[in-house]
Design a protein around this motif. Structure first.
Motif, PDB file in Angstrom:
ATOM      1  N   SER A 155       9.657  -4.090 -13.431  1.00 56.53           N
ATOM      2  CA  SER A 155       8.525  -4.488 -12.848  1.00 56.53           C
ATOM      3  C   SER A 155       7.985  -5.777 -13.192  1.00 56.53           C
ATOM      4  O   SER A 155       7.619  -6.603 -12.458  1.00 56.53           O
ATOM      5  N   VAL A 156       7.730  -5.707 -14.595  1.00 52.07           N
ATOM      6  CA  VAL A 156       7.022  -7.089 -14.957  1.00 52.07           C
ATOM      7  C   VAL A 156       8.023  -8.216 -14.819  1.00 52.07           C
ATOM      8  O   VAL A 156       7.512  -9.321 -14.309  1.00 52.07           O
ATOM      9  N   TYR A 157       9.450  -8.052 -14.814  1.00 54.31           N
ATOM     10  CA  TYR A 157      10.204  -9.186 -14.615  1.00 54.31           C
ATOM     11  C   TYR A 157      10.235  -9.691 -13.129  1.00 54.31           C
ATOM     12  O   TYR A 157      10.129 -10.799 -12.831  1.00 54.31           O
ATOM     13  N   SER A 158      10.201  -8.524 -12.230  1.00 58.10           N
ATOM     14  CA  SER A 158      10.209  -8.960 -10.841  1.00 58.10           C
ATOM     15  C   SER A 158       8.891  -9.623 -10.556  1.00 58.10           C
ATOM     16  O   SER A 158       8.972 -10.643  -9.898  1.00 58.10           O
ATOM     17  N   ALA A 159       7.862  -9.092 -11.013  1.00 60.84           N
ATOM     18  CA  ALA A 159       6.436  -9.608 -10.750  1.00 60.84           C
ATOM     19  C   ALA A 159       6.346 -11.163 -11.390  1.00 60.84           C
ATOM     20  O   ALA A 159       5.813 -12.030 -10.742  1.00 60.84           O
ATOM     21  N   GLY A 160       6.728 -11.259 -12.476  1.00 61.71           N
ATOM     22  CA  GLY A 160       6.713 -12.956 -13.314  1.00 61.71           C
ATOM     23  C   GLY A 160       7.669 -13.685 -12.442  1.00 61.71           C
ATOM     24  O   GLY A 160       7.169 -14.907 -12.604  1.00 61.71           O
ATOM     25  N   LEU A 213       0.859  -1.040  -0.153  1.00 65.40           N
ATOM     26  CA  LEU A 213      -0.155  -0.021  -0.150  1.00 65.40           C
ATOM     27  C   LEU A 213       0.925   1.243   0.001  1.00 65.40           C
ATOM     28  O   LEU A 213       0.519   2.255  -0.589  1.00 65.40           O
ATOM     29  N   ALA A 214       2.114   1.440   0.865  1.00 66.77           N
ATOM     30  CA  ALA A 214       2.762   2.618   0.792  1.00 66.77           C
ATOM     31  C   ALA A 214       3.231   2.548  -0.869  1.00 66.77           C
ATOM     32  O   ALA A 214       3.739   3.748  -1.059  1.00 66.77           O
ATOM     33  N   VAL A 215       3.796   1.513  -1.268  1.00 65.81           N
ATOM     34  CA  VAL A 215       4.567   1.671  -2.509  1.00 65.81           C
ATOM     35  C   VAL A 215       3.580   2.209  -3.480  1.00 65.81           C
ATOM     36  O   VAL A 215       3.786   3.149  -4.527  1.00 65.81           O
ATOM     37  N   VAL A 216       2.226   1.839  -3.559  1.00 71.06           N
ATOM     38  CA  VAL A 216       1.137   2.145  -4.639  1.00 71.06           C
ATOM     39  C   VAL A 216       0.864   3.734  -4.171  1.00 71.06           C
ATOM     40  O   VAL A 216       0.735   4.410  -5.193  1.00 71.06           O
ATOM     41  N   ILE A 263       7.675  -0.716  -7.387  1.00 73.40           N
ATOM     42  CA  ILE A 263       8.987  -0.142  -6.869  1.00 73.40           C
ATOM     43  C   ILE A 263      10.030   0.407  -7.973  1.00 73.40           C
ATOM     44  O   ILE A 263      10.291   1.503  -8.069  1.00 73.40           O
ATOM     45  N   PRO A 264      10.298  -0.496  -8.911  1.00 73.12           N
ATOM     46  CA  PRO A 264      11.019  -0.164 -10.089  1.00 73.12           C
ATOM     47  C   PRO A 264      10.227   1.187 -10.791  1.00 73.12           C
ATOM     48  O   PRO A 264      11.266   2.079 -11.189  1.00 73.12           O
ATOM     49  N   LEU A 265       9.306   1.041 -10.707  1.00 71.87           N
ATOM     50  CA  LEU A 265       8.501   2.371 -11.476  1.00 71.87           C
ATOM     51  C   LEU A 265       8.541   3.675 -10.634  1.00 71.87           C
ATOM     52  O   LEU A 265       8.622   4.890 -11.169  1.00 71.87           O
ATOM     53  N   VAL A 266       8.448   3.519  -9.194  1.00 72.60           N
ATOM     54  CA  VAL A 266       8.639   4.653  -8.464  1.00 72.60           C
ATOM     55  C   VAL A 266       9.971   5.084  -8.478  1.00 72.60           C
ATOM     56  O   VAL A 266      10.261   6.372  -8.586  1.00 72.60           O
ATOM     57  N   VAL A 267      11.255   4.287  -8.652  1.00 70.12           N
ATOM     58  CA  VAL A 267      12.588   4.617  -8.768  1.00 70.12           C
ATOM     59  C   VAL A 267      12.770   5.497 -10.153  1.00 70.12           C
ATOM     60  O   VAL A 267      13.351   6.442 -10.149  1.00 70.12           O
ATOM     61  N   THR A 268      12.237   4.588 -11.284  1.00 65.71           N
ATOM     62  CA  THR A 268      12.566   5.478 -12.395  1.00 65.71           C
ATOM     63  C   THR A 268      11.507   6.710 -12.672  1.00 65.71           C
ATOM     64  O   THR A 268      12.014   7.739 -13.336  1.00 65.71           O
TER      65      THR A 268
END
Length: 255
Positions: free
Chosen positions: A217-222, A130-133, A187-192
């Motif tokens: 993000s997709v690679y981490s989620a997959g 939730l904090a990341v979102v 998180i990767p999208l937050v960083v970028t």
């Protein structure tokens, strides 16, 4: 005292406030040790101890006595039992060390770093994702807090769609697990998103950074979602995840 005609001397009897007792001092000084029964005429002396509640009422003052007489003395009562105060983070089930480790697992999903990636899936939590979102929503909307609820809705609905597809393909995952993975992998999208404004004048480079964050993000989620049952069907799981993160990135870029 002697009774007439008997010649028998009886022990004298006296009266005391505590009752009757014999003046036979020999029996008094050498009582029967085998008898444990207490004297029937003895009165226990007060110990001098009063309850803490009575002591408080005595020292309550004029206002306290007025409340006691008015029937509101219960407002002055204090629970004397020592209740253990649970820390707020523990009460809300927030483990900052666990959240930090999960963030590292998402940012470093490659086998080279030897992270226990399955902990993100097997030990899901709510507050970390939730904090990341929320962080991504704030970065995406630039102060338009009225649309933050829409980002959270997309997170819940998109997570449910990925969960439904994974279950339909035979994956043994729960909705809370999928929701946590989808949230953490933002998180990767937050960083970028934090880096992209530095290259706003170079639109091609900023878009490239955005796509790199999406693929990350997709690679981490997959990697985190595809359990043993889904390894052979990994592309079918990764595709809806890819569409979900593309939508998230479009919310940020405005495309």
């Amino acid at each position: 005292m002697d009774y007439p005609g008997t010649g028998v001397k009886q022990p004298e009897v006296s009266i005391d406030l505590n009752g009757f007792y014999s003046s036979n001092f020999e029996q008094f000084e050498h009582p029967d040790q085998s008898s444990n029964a207490p004297n029937s005429g003895s009165i226990s002396s007060p110990t001098g101890q009063i309850s803490a509640q009575a002591y408080r009422r005595t020292n309550a003052g004029a206002a306290g006595k007025f409340m006691e007489n008015s029937g509101f003395g219960w407002l002055l009562e204090v629970n004397e039992e020592d209740s253990d105060q649970i820390p707020l983070l523990e009460e809300l089930d927030i483990d900052l060390t666990d959240i930090y480790y999960k963030i590292r697992c998402v940012l470093l999903p490659l086998p080279y770093f030897r992270m226990k990636l399955n902990i993100v899936r097997e030990s899901p939590d709510f507050w970390g994702p939730l904090a990341v979102v929320l962080a991504f929503a704030i970065l995406s909307l630039y102060g338009q807090f009225g649309v933050v609820s829409w980002i959270i809705t997309i997170w819940f609905c998109g997570g449910f769609m990925v969960y439904f597809i994974a279950r339909a393909l035979g994956g043994d995952v729960g909705y809370s697990q999928v929701l946590g993975i989808v949230g953490y992998c933002l998180i990767p999208l937050v960083v970028t998103s934090l880096i992209t404004p530095l290259f706003s004048s170079f639109r091609l480079l900023s878009n490239g950074l955005g796509m790199f964050g999406t693929i990350w993000s997709v690679y981490s989620a997959g990697t985190l979602l595809c359990v043993d049952e889904l390894q052979a069907k990994k592309p079918l799981v990764v595709y809806p995840v890819f569409l979900l993160y593309i939508y998230f990135y479009s919310l940020y870029s405005g495309v």
